[in-house]
Design a protein around this motif. Structure first.
Motif: not given
Ligand SMILES: Cc1cc2nc3c(=O)[nH]c(=O)nc-3n(C[C@H](O)[C@H](O)[C@H](O)COP(=O)(O)OP(=O)(O)OC[C@H]3O[C@@H](n4cnc5c(N)ncnc54)[C@H](O)[C@@H]3O)c2cc1C
Length: 422
Positions: A43, A63, A83, A326
């Motif tokens: 996903v 999703l 989700a 943090r």
């Molecule tokens: C500008 C920026 C600022 C950020 N700030 C922070 C912060 O303050 N704190 C912090 O901790 N992180 C931070 N991050 C990192 C970010 O929060 C994580 O990488 C988070 O996992 C991203 O969520 P996403 O929905 O984009 O996941 P994705 O990158 O799309 O996926 C992450 C993982 O989750 C899995 N996944 C996603 N949805 C599902 C689902 N429904 N079912 C099963 N698996 C799933 C994917 O397969 C993948 O393995 C930041 C990132 C950016 C770009």
């Protein structure tokens, strides 16, 4: 449901997904069919991770087209959310019902499921990562079955931070609290040596505190203090604080960038979801053109780790946009980087130059090695799998869980092969 061709990348653009097939189901039923039929599947959330964890050698599924349900159970202080929703879409709806989440990350653009899958966090010595708010989840497992898990299940603490390896999470139930107001103030120029004796006090000076450093000079560039009116912490004032001066105007944590995309500062109170993130949902967060790395280590090592990074400052600074420090409270989630340890997190927003950044990432890891750093699962790191395994006591149990839900390895990809050995 559609299959689209053409290159897709993560938010940062440093990863081009290799998955040949892309699906966008409109219902859980359609998702079950996609998962059951696929040989390999992963996903994709909102793609804000900086590595290949969301990629797949077969199908990739978004999703975002599932019904955006948000069902508040006021009596139980819980909300059931689809989700694929982002925190930005959830927060306003929750606040209108009088509820809040305890904490948020620096940006609200990320999906709830993707964030909880990686142990994403905000700050505050008493605030756990966002995944710790999960009280239940529903996932579609490899053969298309729907499995529900709650805190009563033995597997639950293993299933919340799952790195996408257990199935497709379709719904999450999150704990909520009564809505609250926050005000934030930014201070500038705090000398780093103040942290030697006062690190914990500075971090406890608000509900959520972030320190920013560029490692060019022996001072913090900025200190963001987010205070609640109702939690007993002293209000932030316009007075100098430990010799740091209050910023006279709104700031962006990334030096040189305008403050327009930052949340309101200067002590102006506002709802939790408009203050806890640093960045506003309607703008590109952070620099937009960047890479990120982050390590969590036991909170007790905060000051020696600051010294270690200061020593490496001349190597770090040339490829760094900004470093954020943090705190995160311990939790019981097996693969959470804050598993069973109150943690300090050192985050690095790098310039978007992978070749120049990677050697510095390894250098930072060498400098932090004495403190047993656990990398953020969604960011860039080079720590070998064997070292990671030493830092996660429950990894073998997680692997049993993955084998149980996904015996054939349908949710496996290059990332899980590298770090989970499956
Ligand atoms: C500008 C920026 C600022 C950020 N700030 C922070 C912060 O303050 N704190 C912090 O901790 N992180 C931070 N991050 C990192 C970010 O929060 C994580 O990488 C988070 O996992 C991203 O969520 P996403 O929905 O984009 O996941 P994705 O990158 O799309 O996926 C992450 C993982 O989750 C899995 N996944 C996603 N949805 C599902 C689902 N429904 N079912 C099963 N698996 C799933 C994917 O397969 C993948 O393995 C930041 C990132 C950016 C770009």
């Amino acid at each position: 449901m559609s299959t689209t061709a053409g290159p897709r990348t993560n938010w940062a653009g440093n990863i081009t997904f290799a998955a040949p097939d892309f699906y966008h189901p409109a219902s859980v039923g359609e998702l079950r069919t996609v998962v059951a039929r696929a040989r390999q599947v992963r996903v994709l959330g909102t793609g804000h991770s900086f590595n290949d964890m969301a990629d797949s050698p077969g199908a990739q599924v978004s999703l975002a087209g599932l019904p955006p349900e948000v069902e508040v159970d006021s009596a139980a202080s819980q909300v059931r959310v689809a989700a694929g929703l982002s925190y930005a879409s959830l927060a306003g709806r929750l606040d209108r019902r009088g509820f809040a989440l305890r904490n948020l990350a620096s940006l609200p653009h990320i999906s709830v499921a993707g964030s909880c899958a990686t142990g994403t966090h905000g700050s505050g010595p008493l605030n756990q990562c966002l995944s710790a708010a999960v009280t239940g989840l529903e996932l579609v497992t490899a053969d298309g079955d729907v499995v529900e898990l709650s805190r009563d299940d033995a597997a639950f603490p293993g299933a919340v931070v799952h790195l996408g390896a257990l199935g497709a999470v379709t719904r999450l139930i999150l704990e909520v609290v009564p809505s609250f107001e926050v005000s934030q103030r930014v201070y500038e120029g705090l000398p780093l040596d103040v942290l030697d004796d006062h690190f914990a006090a500075v971090m406890a000076s608000g509900y959520s505190v972030s320190m920013f450093a560029d490692w060019r000079a022996p001072r913090l560039t900025q200190l963001w203090i987010k205070s609640r009116a109702d939690d007993g912490t002293p209000p932030v004032t316009e007075e100098p604080w430990f010799t740091a001066t209050p910023a006279p105007a709104a700031r962006n944590p990334v030096p040189g960038l305008p403050a327009d995309n930052s949340t309101a500062q200067l002590g102006e109170p506002g709802p939790w979801f408009e203050r806890l993130p640093h960045f506003r949902p309607e703008f590109t967060p952070s620099a937009g053109d960047e890479l990120q790395t982050e390590y969590l280590l036991p909170a007790a090592y905060a000051v020696p780790a600051v010294h270690a990074l200061q020593r490496a400052g001349d190597r770090i600074a040339p490829v760094l946009r900004i470093c954020e420090i943090r705190m995160i409270a311990a939790d019981e989630l097996w693969l959470s980087p804050a598993f069973r340890q109150d943690s300090v997190a050192f985050h690095f927003t790098w310039r978007p130059d992978t070749a120049a950044v990677l050697p510095v990432v390894s250098l930072v890891e060498r400098h932090l090695a004495p403190f047993g750093p656990r990398p953020h699962w969604g960011k860039i790191f080079t720590i070998p799998a064997a070292e990671l395994a030493d830092r996660y006591d429950r990894l073998p149990d997680f692997l049993d869980l993955a084998r149980n839900y996904d015996p054939g390895g349908k949710f496996r990809n290059a990332y899980t092969a590298r770090y989970l050995g499956r």
